[in-house]
Design a protein around this motif. Structure first.
Motif, PDB file in Angstrom:
ATOM      1  N   ALA A 189       3.996  -0.438 -10.112  1.00 35.72           N
ATOM      2  CA  ALA A 189       3.810  -1.070  -8.800  1.00 35.72           C
ATOM      3  C   ALA A 189       5.060  -1.843  -8.386  1.00 35.72           C
ATOM      4  CB  ALA A 189       2.599  -1.997  -8.832  1.00 35.72           C
ATOM      5  N   VAL A 190       5.671  -2.564  -9.320  1.00 36.63           N
ATOM      6  CA  VAL A 190       6.894  -3.311  -9.013  1.00 36.63           C
ATOM      7  C   VAL A 190       8.022  -2.358  -8.635  1.00 36.63           C
ATOM      8  CG1 VAL A 190       8.687  -4.775 -10.029  1.00 36.63           C
ATOM      9  CG2 VAL A 190       6.282  -5.334 -10.364  1.00 36.63           C
ATOM     10  N   ALA A 191       8.138  -1.241  -9.336  1.00 37.54           N
ATOM     11  CA  ALA A 191       9.183  -0.269  -9.028  1.00 37.54           C
ATOM     12  C   ALA A 191       8.982   0.342  -7.652  1.00 37.54           C
ATOM     13  CB  ALA A 191       9.217   0.822 -10.092  1.00 37.54           C
ATOM     14  N   ILE A 214      14.034  -0.072   3.015  1.00 36.31           N
ATOM     15  CA  ILE A 214      13.952  -0.648   4.371  1.00 36.31           C
ATOM     16  C   ILE A 214      15.165  -1.518   4.659  1.00 36.31           C
ATOM     17  CG2 ILE A 214      12.661  -2.282   5.802  1.00 36.31           C
ATOM     18  CD1 ILE A 214      10.110  -1.160   4.465  1.00 36.31           C
ATOM     19  N   VAL A 215      15.540  -2.372   3.714  1.00 41.97           N
ATOM     20  CA  VAL A 215      16.701  -3.247   3.913  1.00 41.97           C
ATOM     21  C   VAL A 215      17.972  -2.413   4.072  1.00 41.97           C
ATOM     22  CG1 VAL A 215      18.166  -4.975   2.786  1.00 41.97           C
ATOM     23  CG2 VAL A 215      15.691  -5.242   2.788  1.00 41.97           C
ATOM     24  N   ALA A 268       9.740  -2.390  -4.992  1.00 41.58           N
ATOM     25  CA  ALA A 268      11.181  -2.649  -4.911  1.00 41.58           C
ATOM     26  C   ALA A 268      11.910  -1.494  -4.226  1.00 41.58           C
ATOM     27  CB  ALA A 268      11.751  -2.877  -6.305  1.00 41.58           C
ATOM     28  N   THR A 269      11.513  -0.261  -4.515  1.00 41.15           N
ATOM     29  CA  THR A 269      12.142   0.896  -3.885  1.00 41.15           C
ATOM     30  C   THR A 269      11.903   0.896  -2.380  1.00 41.15           C
ATOM     31  OG1 THR A 269      11.887   2.183  -5.909  1.00 41.15           O
ATOM     32  CG2 THR A 269      12.252   3.413  -3.868  1.00 41.15           C
ATOM     33  N   VAL A 270      10.691   0.616  -1.967  1.00 42.56           N
ATOM     34  CA  VAL A 270      10.371   0.563  -0.538  1.00 42.56           C
ATOM     35  C   VAL A 270      11.138  -0.577   0.129  1.00 42.56           C
ATOM     36  CG1 VAL A 270       8.522   0.109   1.117  1.00 42.56           C
ATOM     37  CG2 VAL A 270       8.136   1.678  -0.783  1.00 42.56           C
TER      38      VAL A 270
END
Length: 55
Positions: A13-15, A24-25, A18-20
């Motif tokens: 879930a953290v991965a 976006i950034v 963080a990828t999303v």
């Protein structure tokens, strides 16, 4: 409820989050560079056969 989640589920879930987030950034801050990279004028296979510009 929390004991039902394993450490594997947590790290997955953290991965994903963080990828999303970084996707976006990156899309917001590097929009022009990404657009230039994927434009038809910047294709590496099209530039390989062309000689460098003189001058």
């Amino acid at each position: 409820m929390l004991p039902h989640f394993t450490w594997t589920d947590y790290f997955l879930a953290v991965a994903v989050i963080a990828t999303v987030y970084y996707g976006i950034v990156g899309a917001l801050f590097y929009r022009h560079e990404i657009k230039t990279f994927f434009s038809s004028q910047n294709k590496l296979w099209q530039r390989a056969g062309k000689p460098p510009p003189s001058g």
